[in-house]
Structures are given as structure tokens and as C-alpha cells.
Design a protein around this motif. Structure first.
Motif, PDB file in Angstrom:
ATOM      1  N   GLU A  72       1.188  -1.220   0.061  1.00  0.00           N
ATOM      2  CA  GLU A  72      -0.032   0.026  -0.149  1.00  0.00           C
ATOM      3  C   GLU A  72       0.685   0.997  -0.506  1.00  0.00           C
ATOM      4  O   GLU A  72       0.380   2.304  -0.596  1.00  0.00           O
ATOM      5  N   LYS A  73       1.939   0.952   0.917  1.00  0.00           N
ATOM      6  CA  LYS A  73       2.690   1.952   1.073  1.00  0.00           C
ATOM      7  C   LYS A  73       3.491   2.626  -0.779  1.00  0.00           C
ATOM      8  O   LYS A  73       3.303   3.911  -1.568  1.00  0.00           O
ATOM      9  N   ILE A  74       3.487   1.345  -1.638  1.00  0.00           N
ATOM     10  CA  ILE A  74       3.963   1.795  -2.500  1.00  0.00           C
ATOM     11  C   ILE A  74       2.776   2.002  -3.530  1.00  0.00           C
ATOM     12  O   ILE A  74       3.173   3.297  -4.204  1.00  0.00           O
ATOM     13  N   LEU A  75       1.846   1.253  -3.223  1.00  0.00           N
ATOM     14  CA  LEU A  75       0.761   2.140  -4.834  1.00  0.00           C
ATOM     15  C   LEU A  75      -0.068   3.488  -4.317  1.00  0.00           C
ATOM     16  O   LEU A  75       0.496   4.383  -5.355  1.00  0.00           O
ATOM     17  N   GLU A  77       2.381   5.761  -3.974  1.00  0.00           N
ATOM     18  CA  GLU A  77       3.724   6.817  -3.819  1.00  0.00           C
ATOM     19  C   GLU A  77       3.479   7.153  -5.429  1.00  0.00           C
ATOM     20  O   GLU A  77       3.646   7.897  -6.647  1.00  0.00           O
ATOM     21  N   ILE A  78       2.488   6.201  -5.841  1.00  0.00           N
ATOM     22  CA  ILE A  78       2.357   6.605  -7.561  1.00  0.00           C
ATOM     23  C   ILE A  78       0.794   6.346  -8.024  1.00  0.00           C
ATOM     24  O   ILE A  78       0.189   6.778  -9.099  1.00  0.00           O
ATOM     25  N   GLU A  81       0.145   8.949 -10.092  1.00  0.00           N
ATOM     26  CA  GLU A  81       0.993   9.456 -11.160  1.00  0.00           C
ATOM     27  C   GLU A  81       0.872   8.168 -12.900  1.00  0.00           C
ATOM     28  O   GLU A  81       0.362   7.198 -12.140  1.00  0.00           O
ATOM     29  N   LEU A  83       2.267   7.549 -14.756  1.00  0.00           N
ATOM     30  CA  LEU A  83       3.312   6.765 -15.616  1.00  0.00           C
ATOM     31  C   LEU A  83       3.492   5.791 -14.376  1.00  0.00           C
ATOM     32  O   LEU A  83       4.701   5.420 -14.396  1.00  0.00           O
ATOM     33  N   GLY A  84       2.957   5.919 -13.371  1.00  0.00           N
ATOM     34  CA  GLY A  84       3.007   4.061 -12.357  1.00  0.00           C
ATOM     35  C   GLY A  84       3.270   3.516 -12.672  1.00  0.00           C
ATOM     36  O   GLY A  84       3.959   2.395 -11.838  1.00  0.00           O
ATOM     37  N   SER A  85       2.651   3.348 -13.342  1.00  0.00           N
ATOM     38  CA  SER A  85       2.395   1.159 -13.611  1.00  0.00           C
ATOM     39  C   SER A  85       3.680   1.629 -14.234  1.00  0.00           C
ATOM     40  O   SER A  85       4.641   0.090 -14.171  1.00  0.00           O
ATOM     41  N   LYS A  86       4.175   2.096 -15.560  1.00  0.00           N
ATOM     42  CA  LYS A  86       5.597   2.081 -15.604  1.00  0.00           C
ATOM     43  C   LYS A  86       6.442   1.755 -15.144  1.00  0.00           C
ATOM     44  O   LYS A  86       7.529   1.093 -14.769  1.00  0.00           O
ATOM     45  N   ALA A  87       6.538   2.601 -14.309  1.00  0.00           N
ATOM     46  CA  ALA A  87       7.384   2.976 -13.301  1.00  0.00           C
ATOM     47  C   ALA A  87       7.886   1.553 -11.958  1.00  0.00           C
ATOM     48  O   ALA A  87       8.989   1.116 -11.493  1.00  0.00           O
ATOM     49  N   LEU A  88       6.125   0.787 -11.899  1.00  0.00           N
ATOM     50  CA  LEU A  88       6.145   0.024 -11.025  1.00  0.00           C
ATOM     51  C   LEU A  88       7.355  -1.100 -11.688  1.00  0.00           C
ATOM     52  O   LEU A  88       8.263  -1.802 -11.143  1.00  0.00           O
TER      53      LEU A  88
END
Lengths: 105, 105
Positions: A72-75, A77-78, A81, A83-88
Motif C-alpha cells: 500500500e505504501k508503494i501504491l 507513492e504512484i 501518477e 506513469l505509475g504502472s510503468k515506474a512499478l
DNA sequence: TTATATTTGACAAATAATGTCAAATCATAA
DNA sequence: TTATGATTTGACATTATTTGTCAAATATAA
């Protein structure tokens, strides 16, 4: 078709299963009832220490709960965003590379 | 066998390619030279706004740079966590679920 | 040297996270 | 109903983290 529960939902469910009050659990965590209420409704994040204590109090698997919590902390963060999925995905690639080169190889 | 550059390394490389001084780029970003120096050496994180400006100043692809930057933010979140790798995988699963249920389906 | 660029570290300011408290709302038993 | 206990809400305080400045130290090179 609810795929996955939030950490808060898990915590509330387990607390209620055990018949414990917010007040009681909050006291064990040494925080105000209001915060625990907010944590259970995902209005606030718990601290890592609180998650560990909660796993003990509610007899939940500590590692699973921490994984939930960290994901959840990771999600978080993005979440806003584009571009969140790509960053992940890139993060996972880098992670693989890091693991491969951990001390001990 | 260096797999991937940090955001800082990319920024320094491109700045030097363009023959720009820290002082000059820092001025364009409206921050002190010291901060940019630290950003390029990964001692500090840039803000999202700074990354966007830097992409413009250095003629870098904005999306790529942002993905780099965000992936570092993600990794930073779990770098000291034993369960980080698992949390990352769970985050990806949740992300897939979220995408699947985006508004518009 | 001297001049310029970069780095370092102590500190300040701004922002975000974490918490308290009291009042409002909700649920329910008398 | 009203009275009681549980939970929620929102304003605010405290603390921690992030982001920045500044000046001195260090490097680079003419």
C-alpha cells in the motif's frame, strides 16, 4: 468481485472477530482511539511498528500483514501518477538486478 | 556490468554533454548549486517539478526521466525492507486490478 | 598561486506525518 | 424516548522529514 482487502479492512475484520473495541486495541498500541478508527478506514496510515503490534494483538501473520502494508505504501507513492504502472515495472527490473548482485555472490 | 544508471547519473552526464555548469542549471531551477550537486550524486532526491524542468533543460525525454525518478522513489520505500521484493509483487498485482477497473470500463 | 567549480556540513524553513482532544454521530438497550 | 457506550469527525498541536540556504572546504585547471 472484490479482489483484495485493504490493510484497514483486514484489521477491522479481525478486531471485530475477536470482539475487541477500538478503545481497547488503541490502548494496547498506546494511541488515541481516533487514530485507530482512521487507520481501519484507510484515512490514515499506520506506522510499521503499529502494524507489527497489531499482527500480534490480532493473531495475524506478521509477514503477510507487513507485505500488505508495504504494498500500500508503494501504491500510495504512484497512485496519482500517470506513469505509475510503468515506474512499478521498472522498479521490479531494478529490484531483480539488485537481488542478483546482493552481497554473498 | 553496470545495468542501469541512477537519475542523478543521467542528469550529470547530460549536463556535462551540454557543457553546462551546476551553477547555471541550478539557477534555471531556482535552487542553490549545492542541492543540484547533491541530486546528481544521489545524496538528495529531486522534486517532481525539478525533474520536469531538468528534462526540458537537458533535452531528455520527460516520460522516461519521470519513470526513472518514480521507480527510484518506489525502491526507496522498500530498500531497507526484508519483504520489499514481495511487497513490490503484491503492489503490481493490485495495480493490475486497479487498471482493470478504471473508470471507463 | 589564483580563479572557478564542486562538494560538504551545519543550520533554517517549509511541508508532511503523527498525535490529542472534544464534540458530533451512531447504535442500541432500558 | 432517552441514556449509554462506541465510533467518527474535524480543528489543532507536536514531531519528523524534506527541501532549501549559506559559508567554508576541497578539487581542477590556467
Amino acid at each position: 468481485m472484490k479482489e483484495s482487502k485493504t490493510t484497514g479492512e483486514i484489521l477491522r475484520e479481525e478486531r471485530e472477530k475477536k470482539g475487541l473495541l477500538l478503545r481497547q486495541v488503541a490502548a494496547m498500541l498506546d494511541i488515541d482511539t481516533a487514530i485507530l478508527s482512521k487507520i481501519e478506514r484507510s484515512e490514515r496510515k499506520a506506522t510499521k511498528e503499529q502494524i507489527i503490534k497489531l499482527a500480534e494483538i490480532l493473531d495475524l501473520d506478521k509477514d503477510n500483514l507487513l507485505i500488505q502494508y508495504l504494498s500500500e505504501k508503494i501504491l500510495n507513492e504512484i497512485k496519482d501518477e500517470e506513469l505509475g504502472s510503468k515506474a512499478l515495472k521498472v522498479a521490479e527490473q531494478k529490484m531483480k538486478y539488485i537481488s542478483k548482485n546482493k552481497s554473498g555472490n
